[in-house]
Write an enzyme that holds these catalytic residues in place. Structure first.
Site, PDB file in Angstrom:
ATOM      1  N   GLN A 128      -7.832  -3.559  25.211  1.00  0.00           N
ATOM      2  CA  GLN A 128      -7.416  -2.253  25.680  1.00  0.00           C
ATOM      3  C   GLN A 128      -6.880  -2.109  24.240  1.00  0.00           C
ATOM      4  O   GLN A 128      -5.692  -2.396  24.026  1.00  0.00           O
ATOM      5  CB  GLN A 128      -6.548  -2.088  26.742  1.00  0.00           C
ATOM      6  N   GLY A 129      -7.085  -0.835  23.204  1.00  0.00           N
ATOM      7  CA  GLY A 129      -6.459  -0.838  21.563  1.00  0.00           C
ATOM      8  C   GLY A 129      -6.054   0.419  21.701  1.00  0.00           C
ATOM      9  O   GLY A 129      -6.203   1.417  21.342  1.00  0.00           O
ATOM     10  N   SER A 131      -1.900   1.311  22.140  1.00  0.00           N
ATOM     11  CA  SER A 131      -0.783   1.534  21.513  1.00  0.00           C
ATOM     12  C   SER A 131      -1.240   0.584  19.548  1.00  0.00           C
ATOM     13  O   SER A 131      -1.711  -0.199  20.142  1.00  0.00           O
ATOM     14  CB  SER A 131       0.680   0.326  22.608  1.00  0.00           C
ATOM     15  N   GLU A 246      -5.123   2.216  35.188  1.00  0.00           N
ATOM     16  CA  GLU A 246      -4.346   1.012  35.117  1.00  0.00           C
ATOM     17  C   GLU A 246      -3.409   1.428  36.051  1.00  0.00           C
ATOM     18  O   GLU A 246      -2.988   0.319  36.355  1.00  0.00           O
ATOM     19  CB  GLU A 246      -4.046   1.471  33.897  1.00  0.00           C
TER      20      GLU A 246
HETATM   21  C1  LIG Z   1       2.605  -7.519  29.149  1.00  0.00           C
HETATM   22  C2  LIG Z   1       2.372  -5.615  28.754  1.00  0.00           C
HETATM   23  C3  LIG Z   1       1.086  -5.323  28.419  1.00  0.00           C
HETATM   24  C4  LIG Z   1       0.736  -4.932  27.314  1.00  0.00           C
HETATM   25  N1  LIG Z   1      -0.774  -4.561  27.368  1.00  0.00           N
HETATM   26  C5  LIG Z   1      -1.152  -4.031  26.014  1.00  0.00           C
HETATM   27  C6  LIG Z   1      -2.386  -3.489  26.235  1.00  0.00           C
HETATM   28  O1  LIG Z   1      -3.553  -4.593  26.103  1.00  0.00           O
HETATM   29  N2  LIG Z   1      -2.576  -3.051  25.301  1.00  0.00           N
HETATM   30  C7  LIG Z   1      -2.334  -1.580  24.912  1.00  0.00           C
HETATM   31  O2  LIG Z   1      -2.906  -0.769  24.219  1.00  0.00           O
HETATM   32  N3  LIG Z   1      -0.728  -1.748  25.147  1.00  0.00           N
HETATM   33  C8  LIG Z   1      -0.556  -2.726  26.149  1.00  0.00           C
HETATM   34  N4  LIG Z   1       1.205  -2.695  25.733  1.00  0.00           N
HETATM   35  C9  LIG Z   1       1.552  -1.537  25.549  1.00  0.00           C
HETATM   36  C10 LIG Z   1       2.057  -0.338  26.526  1.00  0.00           C
HETATM   37  O3  LIG Z   1       1.377   0.561  27.390  1.00  0.00           O
HETATM   38  C11 LIG Z   1       3.440   0.233  26.099  1.00  0.00           C
HETATM   39  O4  LIG Z   1       4.686  -1.106  25.624  1.00  0.00           O
HETATM   40  C12 LIG Z   1       3.827   1.332  26.418  1.00  0.00           C
HETATM   41  O5  LIG Z   1       3.425   2.162  26.331  1.00  0.00           O
HETATM   42  C13 LIG Z   1       5.173   1.931  26.153  1.00  0.00           C
HETATM   43  O6  LIG Z   1       5.175   1.568  24.896  1.00  0.00           O
HETATM   44  P1  LIG Z   1       6.509   1.156  24.023  1.00  0.00           P
HETATM   45  O7  LIG Z   1       6.609  -0.250  23.939  1.00  0.00           O
HETATM   46  O8  LIG Z   1       5.838   1.907  22.335  1.00  0.00           O
HETATM   47  O9  LIG Z   1       7.649   1.803  23.934  1.00  0.00           O
HETATM   48  P2  LIG Z   1       8.287   3.390  23.159  1.00  0.00           P
HETATM   49  O10 LIG Z   1       7.150   4.178  23.819  1.00  0.00           O
HETATM   50  O11 LIG Z   1       8.739   3.416  22.604  1.00  0.00           O
HETATM   51  O12 LIG Z   1       9.378   3.805  24.599  1.00  0.00           O
HETATM   52  C14 LIG Z   1      11.024   2.633  24.071  1.00  0.00           C
HETATM   53  C15 LIG Z   1      11.634   3.337  25.589  1.00  0.00           C
HETATM   54  O13 LIG Z   1      11.903   4.770  25.901  1.00  0.00           O
HETATM   55  C16 LIG Z   1      11.338   5.528  27.035  1.00  0.00           C
HETATM   56  N5  LIG Z   1      10.958   7.012  26.474  1.00  0.00           N
HETATM   57  C17 LIG Z   1      10.320   7.158  25.582  1.00  0.00           C
HETATM   58  N6  LIG Z   1       9.069   8.099  25.808  1.00  0.00           N
HETATM   59  C18 LIG Z   1       9.909   8.983  26.438  1.00  0.00           C
HETATM   60  C19 LIG Z   1      10.384  10.673  27.416  1.00  0.00           C
HETATM   61  N7  LIG Z   1       9.642  11.226  26.704  1.00  0.00           N
HETATM   62  N8  LIG Z   1      10.850  10.869  28.358  1.00  0.00           N
HETATM   63  C20 LIG Z   1      11.751   9.424  28.528  1.00  0.00           C
HETATM   64  N9  LIG Z   1      11.982   8.140  28.231  1.00  0.00           N
HETATM   65  C21 LIG Z   1      11.126   8.017  27.108  1.00  0.00           C
HETATM   66  C22 LIG Z   1      10.473   4.687  27.603  1.00  0.00           C
HETATM   67  O14 LIG Z   1      10.507   4.861  28.587  1.00  0.00           O
HETATM   68  C23 LIG Z   1      11.360   3.073  27.148  1.00  0.00           C
HETATM   69  O15 LIG Z   1      12.152   2.333  28.129  1.00  0.00           O
HETATM   70  C24 LIG Z   1       1.340  -3.968  26.838  1.00  0.00           C
HETATM   71  C25 LIG Z   1       2.833  -3.590  26.765  1.00  0.00           C
HETATM   72  C26 LIG Z   1       3.295  -4.730  27.851  1.00  0.00           C
HETATM   73  C27 LIG Z   1       5.243  -5.501  28.414  1.00  0.00           C
END
Ligand SMILES: Cc1cc2nc3c(=O)[nH]c(=O)nc-3n(C[C@H](O)[C@H](O)[C@H](O)COP(=O)(O)OP(=O)(O)OC[C@H]3O[C@@H](n4cnc5c(N)ncnc54)[C@H](O)[C@@H]3O)c2cc1C
Length: 417
Positions: A128-129, A131, A246
């Site tokens: 899944q691409g 993030s 998902e």
């Molecule tokens: C084990 C694992 C597997 C994954 N696999 C995939 C994958 O296969 N493909 C893929 O595309 N992605 C994948 N991901 C990525 C995942 O979808 C993202 O980590 C997730 O969407 C959060 O984005 P971020 O890490 O950029 O955190 P951020 O969006 O930067 O968030 C950081 C913190 O800020 C908080 N926050 C952000 N915005 C708000 C808001 N508006 N209000 C309140 N709080 C907020 C969040 O809740 C979090 O606590 C994976 C992640 C993990 C941990």
């Protein structure tokens, strides 16, 4: 409340039980049954084929694309029986659970007939691409670009946290295809081949030495023009369908891994005497209650699907599901580590042997970081409130879309305030 299933569902249950008994290895249901690592790997490959031949992979999908067209009730019974037997029911998570249903919902006839049979047979693996380094919760901020050049899209940019990117044959990827459109428009959902010179996959090593997710770099990567799912610049809507798949879990089976895991935690507490501690007992009682709530909520969700009921309660149930189970799991794994005491602070896993723990799956042997099965589940539970939409984002969804509360102020508005 009538919690019994209709007679035709029970008849179908018997059919599945008989099939499982006929097809699982001899001794599967005996206490202490196990296969050594080589035998297990061989069996897993053979099992995908057996499942496919039986028609059980994604059996609710329409018959014309290779499914069995099972009803909701039959699908639930199927999932329950495979859970009861502890037998896997899928070929590839990203194919079966995420992109497959999305292709069925949004795909053209050609896309369905091309991709769906390959997903069902386990012939292609997906990743899944979505993030990117600067686009996670705020997915609309993604910057990976796709530009049409003749019969192909040319993709440039970077994705991150791409689980199983190193084995995938295809990626379902969100790309910006109209840079001038507003943030959530101008995005397209492409089905792009991974094995090509323009795609570089760099696994991200974690503290335990494992590397399940990756950075994926696209440099003039090529994707056939016709591999846009749901239409050019319509990718946001298509992506929301994928995220819906998902966040949902099998209604009446989602709680079962937690129920089995809690039994193991209670056994641990009995074995080391911590069960006598009133605070531990209170924690276990709370965990047990939450698992029962998940079970009842699963049945409520199933009833609402079967009866077509749609009200605030049903919407809230579905929107709170992911944060409920993921936060429960962190809480109970903290309790498990407390129960283990000093044993929880050192790595007590077998560095050479695979170990199963129901709440986590299978712990693969890891000589550099031999965490026990419960420790592995503790570590993985940390990620469960992040992937598939963080708990904070889920709460925003409940507030804004279910309860109709005012929208969260956007950063621009805050800056101007
Ligand atoms: C084990 C694992 C597997 C994954 N696999 C995939 C994958 O296969 N493909 C893929 O595309 N992605 C994948 N991901 C990525 C995942 O979808 C993202 O980590 C997730 O969407 C959060 O984005 P971020 O890490 O950029 O955190 P951020 O969006 O930067 O968030 C950081 C913190 O800020 C908080 N926050 C952000 N915005 C708000 C808001 N508006 N209000 C309140 N709080 C907020 C969040 O809740 C979090 O606590 C994976 C992640 C993990 C941990």
């Amino acid at each position: 409340m009538d919690l019994t299933y209709p007679p035709e569902a029970e008849a179908f249950r018997k059919e599945i039980r008989a099939w499982l008994e006929d097809n699982l290895p001899a001794g599967w249901f005996d206490a202490g049954f196990s296969l050594d690592a080589d035998a297990k790997a061989d069996w897993q490959t053979a099992w995908t084929k057996t499942l496919f031949d039986g028609g059980w992979i994604c059996a609710s999908w329409p018959k014309e694309y290779g499914g069995k067209g099972l009803t909701t009730m039959e699908s639930v019974v199927l999932a329950e029986e495979f859970h009861r037997a502890g037998a896997p029911l899928r070929a590839d998570f990203f194919g079966d659970t995420l992109v497959g249903p999305t292709i069925l919902q949004w795909g053209t006839e050609e896309q369905k007939t091309d991709f769906i049979p390959k997903i069902l047979s386990g012939q292609i693996a997906w990743c899944q691409g979505f993030s990117e380094p600067d686009a996670g919760s705020d997915l609309g901020g993604l910057t990976t670009k796709a530009v049409l050049d003749g019969d192909e899209w040319i993709i440039n940019g970077q994705k991150i946290w791409t689980t199983q990117g190193f084995i995938a044959d295809f990626i379902f990827i969100l790309c910006r295809t109209d840079p001038d459109a507003p943030k959530h428009k101008g995005i397209s959902y492409l089905l792009c081949p991974m094995k090509q010179p323009g795609v570089e996959v760099r696994p991200i090593e974690q503290v335990d030495g494992s590397a399940e997710f990756c950075e994926v770099f696209f440099t003039d990567a090529r994707c056939p023009k016709e591999n846009v799912l749901g239409g050019v610049n319509n990718g946001w809507k298509v992506a929301m369908a994928t995220l819906g798949f998902e966040r949902g879990t099998s209604a009446t089976t989602g709680y079962r891994r937690f129920e089995k895991e809690l039994d193991i935690i209670v056994e641990k507490a009995k074995a080391n005497g911590r069960i006598a501690d009133p605070v531990v007992r209170q924690g276990i009682a709370k965990a047990y209650s939450k698992v029962q709530i998940m079970k009842v909520n699963g049945l409520r969700s199933l009833s609402s699907v079967l009866t077509g009921k749609k009200d605030l309660g049903v919407a809230a149930l579905s929107a709170t599901n992911k944060m409920f189970w993921s936060e429960y799991h962190q809480e109970v794994m903290n309790l498990a580590i407390d129960i283990m005491g000093m044993e929880g602070q050192i790595l007590t896993g077998d560095p050479l042997r695979e170990e199963a723990v129901p709440g986590y799956g299978v712990r693969h042997p890891n000589p550099r970081f031999p965490a026990s099965a419960l420790q592995s589940s503790f570590f993985f539970s940390r990620s469960e409130t992040i992937w598939g939409g963080t708990s904070q984002i889920q709460r925003n969804i409940v507030g804004e879309r279910v309860l109709g509360l005012p929208k969260e102020p956007r950063p621009e508005a805050k800056a101007g305030a």
